[in-house]
Design an enzyme around this catalytic site. Structure first.
Site, PDB file in Angstrom:
ATOM      1  N   TYR A   1      -0.571   2.095  -4.864  1.00 39.78           N
ATOM      2  CA  TYR A   1       0.437   2.793  -5.673  1.00 39.78           C
ATOM      3  C   TYR A   1       1.844   2.230  -5.424  1.00 39.78           C
ATOM      4  CZ  TYR A   1      -3.203   6.258  -6.674  1.00 39.78           C
ATOM      5  OH  TYR A   1      -4.350   6.885  -7.095  1.00 39.78           O
TER       6      TYR A   1
ATOM      7  N   ASP B   1      -9.628   9.025   2.277  1.00 42.23           N
ATOM      8  CA  ASP B   1     -10.650   8.039   2.677  1.00 42.23           C
ATOM      9  C   ASP B   1     -10.200   7.195   3.862  1.00 42.23           C
ATOM     10  OD1 ASP B   1     -12.738   8.270   0.452  1.00 42.23           O
ATOM     11  OD2 ASP B   1     -10.864   8.113  -0.643  1.00 42.23           O
TER      12      ASP B   1
ATOM     13  N   HIS C   1      -5.314  -4.182  -4.534  1.00 46.12           N
ATOM     14  CA  HIS C   1      -5.888  -3.350  -5.594  1.00 46.12           C
ATOM     15  C   HIS C   1      -4.864  -2.414  -6.193  1.00 46.12           C
ATOM     16  CE1 HIS C   1      -6.296   0.427  -3.255  1.00 46.12           C
ATOM     17  NE2 HIS C   1      -6.412  -0.391  -2.237  1.00 46.12           N
TER      18      HIS C   1
ATOM     19  N   TYR D   1      -2.797  11.215 -12.878  1.00 49.62           N
ATOM     20  CA  TYR D   1      -2.209  12.163 -11.909  1.00 49.62           C
ATOM     21  C   TYR D   1      -1.240  11.444 -10.969  1.00 49.62           C
ATOM     22  CZ  TYR D   1      -4.416  11.146  -7.336  1.00 49.62           C
ATOM     23  OH  TYR D   1      -4.759  10.586  -6.133  1.00 49.62           O
ATOM     24  N   ARG D   2      -1.277  10.107 -10.984  1.00 46.89           N
ATOM     25  CA  ARG D   2      -0.512   9.324 -10.018  1.00 46.89           C
ATOM     26  C   ARG D   2      -0.622   7.866 -10.471  1.00 46.89           C
ATOM     27  NH1 ARG D   2      -2.730   9.492  -3.827  1.00 46.89           N
ATOM     28  NH2 ARG D   2      -0.913   8.761  -2.729  1.00 46.89           N
TER      29      ARG D   2
END
Ligand code: ADP
Length: 603
Positions: A144, A204, A447, A528-529
């Site tokens: 992100y 995670d 990623h 959502y993000r």
């Protein structure tokens, strides 16, 4: 595989790994570095990236003043070669998983406040010199944007390095209060050390900040997996330097103590203001309270489904089970392609081509794995005493058995190195590192997450899934969907893995993101993000009634931050002085900035 220098442990560094995971961390690092073909760092091509509209002389004067306030060691110029590092030794200078040029999304300097008072001082300094600041807790917001500021040349406030205390663990109230630099690892280890019968909830990967993840509205997997929903009370520095406590913390405790109900009752009195400090640029959160969970019995399991076309029926089965709280946690539904990926083996092990793995090949390889030739894999966990877990499991088994060919597995049915054992830990609040294995898929892997929300309803979920299937194929990426499921909504999260040494892959990954966001929004679904490079596009999909929500956010932003110093552009919210000046990243601007361009409107 050559042995890398040992990753830091928690005893050596607040952001390190617990000693119980030291060997695992070493192996993970060795494995990741074995796929690295780029140098650790390259000489800088540009000088320090200055804040917008700031001359070098003005910048130097401002930095000298900040050093006076904080001490010279606590303000570090970002002028050395950039090092991407890896999860446990990550940079606070830029986005380690750069999509655009590595040197584009960078800070000018990093400041290390040691207290809330220091944070207030920095905010006042930023207003005086009109230099944008960008707070991070630990900077492990991987996928992100990591530690990167949205506006190149901002001064990053790395809160975690010196503000990393667990301020309180209240065993009776089952709650805690933490500073920004407390990781899931650190909180978990402290609870173990004190031998308290309490659980935390971890995502995670366990290295992120408890506070940072919650204000970015991250999720975990126990019954308390909604991190923001399980917070209670905040202490926030506002963009004008004023200090605010939310919830019951606004009511002074007796004789200057903290309010005794600060971690007991979330909303207090009047408008519930906490929400505006999540996914926003309205304040810097310096302390935050959280509920903890009581330890309990637990049983993880895996269910496989044979056909790709089972997807809608699986969703229909999940909905009532989740709404009635028969499913114990936030389970994950994954496509079988991930069973290949979570082995930690590179893509080249399974397939010599560069296109996405053909479906037939996934089938062939899956049939050699413990999951067998299947299409979807559901990971759940049930909680309580043995008898109630048994009755929950028999209900779950019989409901899912409606789907022909579904198979049920307990961890004891699967080999010791199978991924289920790490899920069982995460789902019982034990932070681990296994999820890093994804990154062995490609050399120099980075990623991006694409994270839309869909109702837990087959017709909706199928639309989002079909868009993903189509667009991942169009842009040549393997599709790795993980659905974090609840009774009414699902976080449909895909992990777009690209080689950060390849401008072609970066461009395609960015174009894929852009088209995914647009295509799902057209059907009525939103994220959502998102990574900060796509924040403008995502924010603008929430446009109902002539962008009423964004206009509301801008009104708050301008009232709280008239000089526009705090994280301009985060979550697509731009302060007045930046608006209409070309800062918004819309259209194909991200792709165009790959390979030497810039995301800033002018150099
Ligand atoms: P992590 O918590 O996973 O280590 P970060 O520290 O990067 O990740 O936090 C995620 C994002 O949330 C940051 O990029 C930043 O925009 C925002 N953020 C983090 N900590 C704070 C804070 N204490 N106050 C305000 N915003 C924050």
């Amino acid at each position: 595989m050559s042995k890398q220098a040992p990753p830091p442990t928690l005893t050596e560094k607040y952001s390190g790994v617990p000693s119980r995971l030291a060997a695992i961390a070493q192996a993970a690092k060795d494995q990741l570095y074995s796929h690295k073909t780029v140098a650790d760092s390259t000489p800088r091509r540009h000088n320090v990236r200055l804040p917008p509209d700031t001359t070098r002389a003005a910048f130097d004067e401002a930095i000298a003043a900040l050093r006076q306030h904080l001490g010279a060691d606590n303000v570090v110029l970002n002028d050395k070669p950039l090092v991407d590092g890896w999860y446990l030794e990550h940079p606070n200078t830029h986005d380690a998983f750069h999509v655009v040029d590595q040197e584009d999304l960078v800070s000018s300097a990093v400041a290390y406040p040691g207290s809330t008072a220091d944070v207030q001082t920095i905010v006042k300094w930023a207003n005086e010199y009109t230099i944008p600041i960008y707070p991070i807790s630990m900077g492990r917001n991987v996928g992100y944007g990591g530690s990167a500021p949205r506006v190149p040349g901002s001064v990053v406030l790395d809160l975690g390095k010196r503000m990393n205390k667990i301020l309180n663990i209240d065993a009776e109230n089952a709650s805690c209060v933490v500073e920004p630099g407390v990781s899931y690892f650190a909180l978990y280890e402290e609870i173990q050390k004190r031998k308290l019968p309490l659980w935390i909830d971890t995502p995670d990967l366990g290295g992120g900040s408890v506070l940072g993840n919650a204000i970015d509205r991250g999720v975990g997997y126990t019954p308390m997996g909604d991190h923001f929903a399980n917070h209670c009370g905040m202490e926030v520095v506002l963009p004008n330097g004023e200090l605010l406590r939310t919830g019951m913390g606004a009511l002074p405790g007796k004789n200057g103590t903290d309010n005794p109900t600060w971690q007991s009752f979330q909303p207090a009195y009047g408008p519930y203001s906490d929400g505006i400090f999540s996914q926003s640029n309205f304040g810097i959160v310096c302390q935050m309270g959280f509920f903890l969970m009581h330890e309990t019995g637990h049983q993880s399991y895996m269910i496989t489904f044979p056909r790709d076309e089972d997807f809608p029926e699986i969703v229909e089965v999940i909905r009532p089970l989740a709404q009635k709280h028969i499913l114990g946690n936030i389970p994950q539904l994954r496509h079988v392609a991930q069973e290949l990926n979570v082995t930690g083996l590179p893509k080249s092990h399974w397939y010599s081509g560069s296109s996405p793995l053909p479906r037939d090949l996934i089938r062939k390889h899956a049939s050699q794995l413990p999951c067998g030739d299947c299409s979807w894999v559901f990971y759940g966990t049930q909680y309580g005493d043995a008898a109630s877990i048994d009755s929950q499991l028999s209900m779950i088994k019989s409901t899912f058995s409606r789907i022909k060919g579904s198979k049920f597995f307990l961890p004891s049915d699967l080999p010791p190195d199978h991924y289920i054992h790490s899920r069982a830990l995460v789902c019982s609040g034990v932070p681990v590192l296994r999820e890093l294995d994804w990154l062995n898929w490609k050399p120099n892997a980075a990623h991006l997450f694409f994270s839309p929300i869909t109702p837990t309803r087959a017709s909706d979920a199928q639309v989002v899934h079909d868009i993903n299937v189509h667009l991942h194929a169009k842009y040549g990426f393997d599709l790795f969907p993980t659905l974090c499921v609840a009774g009414r909504e699902m976080h449909y999260i895909t992990n777009i893995i690209y080689d950060r040494s390849s401008n072609d892959e970066k461009r395609r990954a960015a174009a894929l993101m852009r088209e995914l966001i647009a295509a799902t929004a057209k059907e009525g679904y939103g994220e959502y993000r998102t990574h900060l490079l796509f924040a403008d596009q995502v924010a603008r999909t929430y446009s109902w009634n002539n962008n009423a929500l964004m206009r509301f956010n801008e009104t708050i932003k301008d009232a709280l931050d008239p000089n526009g110093i705090l994280a301009p552009g985060r979550n697509g919210i731009w302060p007045k002085k930046y608006r209409g000046k070309g800062w918004e990243l819309l259209g194909d601007r991200v792709e165009k900035a790959v390979g030497g361009g810039t995301i800033a409107p002018k150099l």
